[in-house]
Design a protein around this motif. Sequence first.
Motif, mmCIF file in Angstrom:
data_model
loop_
_atom_site.group_PDB
_atom_site.id
_atom_site.type_symbol
_atom_site.label_atom_id
_atom_site.label_comp_id
_atom_site.label_asym_id
_atom_site.label_seq_id
_atom_site.Cartn_x
_atom_site.Cartn_y
_atom_site.Cartn_z
ATOM 1 N N THR A 188 0.816 -1.223 0.000
ATOM 2 C CA THR A 188 0.000 0.000 0.000
ATOM 3 C C THR A 188 0.848 1.271 0.000
ATOM 4 N N MET A 241 -10.579 0.134 -6.793
ATOM 5 C CA MET A 241 -11.184 1.081 -5.860
ATOM 6 C C MET A 241 -10.097 1.893 -5.141
ATOM 7 N N THR A 242 -9.023 1.226 -4.730
ATOM 8 C CA THR A 242 -7.922 1.917 -4.054
ATOM 9 C C THR A 242 -7.249 2.925 -4.984
ATOM 10 N N ASP A 259 -10.939 -5.843 -8.061
ATOM 11 C CA ASP A 259 -11.923 -4.801 -7.751
ATOM 12 C C ASP A 259 -11.473 -3.937 -6.575
ATOM 13 N N ARG A 260 -10.830 -4.551 -5.576
ATOM 14 C CA ARG A 260 -10.316 -3.789 -4.426
ATOM 15 C C ARG A 260 -9.196 -2.844 -4.872
ATOM 16 N N GLU A 261 -8.305 -3.336 -5.727
ATOM 17 C CA GLU A 261 -7.196 -2.506 -6.214
ATOM 18 C C GLU A 261 -7.706 -1.342 -7.065
ATOM 19 N N ALA A 294 -11.924 -10.401 -6.792
ATOM 20 C CA ALA A 294 -12.113 -9.515 -5.637
ATOM 21 C C ALA A 294 -10.880 -8.648 -5.425
#
Length: 197
Positions: free
Chosen positions: A18, A186-187, A182-184, A179
């Motif tokens: 991150t 969004m980040t 999609d999370r990446e 998943a």
Amino acid sequence: MPVIMHFSTFLKFLTLDTGDKIRHLEGYAKPGGFDFYRSSRDGVLQHSAHGRSRESVIKDIAGSAPHNAVAHNVEIFEHTADWLSKQAGQRIAPSRGVWPSPNKIFSVHIEPEIGLETSARRKILAVYPRKEPRLSRDTAGAGVVLLRRGYRGSGEEEFGILDAYGGKAYRAPTNVSEALLDREIMTIEGELKRIMG
């Protein structure tokens, strides 16, 4: 104005932790920069789809890449060409496309470098050009999912990510790849929105 990145850059973001992801995304706040892997991508496409010799591609890279990128781009090309030499099928030029993020904050150029066609199937692969960080099955699978979403083809293609340094093609997403993707997304959208103001 939405941020535009190449597929290999998006793959890099999938592999970063991150903190590093945020640091690299902050680079989009300033104009400029250059595409470090462009000459190896072009070389792989020319060799794979258009039959350009290895020697000619290496000369092309030496003449087009920035001085500090020549050796690395030649190395990526040679690893990829070695892998290609062991593959069956007719080499074809893959299609290209652009995948926009859900909120249109950024887009990804979908430009896979390798196309292989046999009587049974058409395989389309994008090259992951980095030594580090390493690809995992989950992150490579997330890349495969994005190729499926953004590639303009017949819908019958099989997609994969070729790890140039690992000499391995990842073709199947894992049960968490979608998943993760999609999370990446969004980040990245959230961070770019914050950075770009």
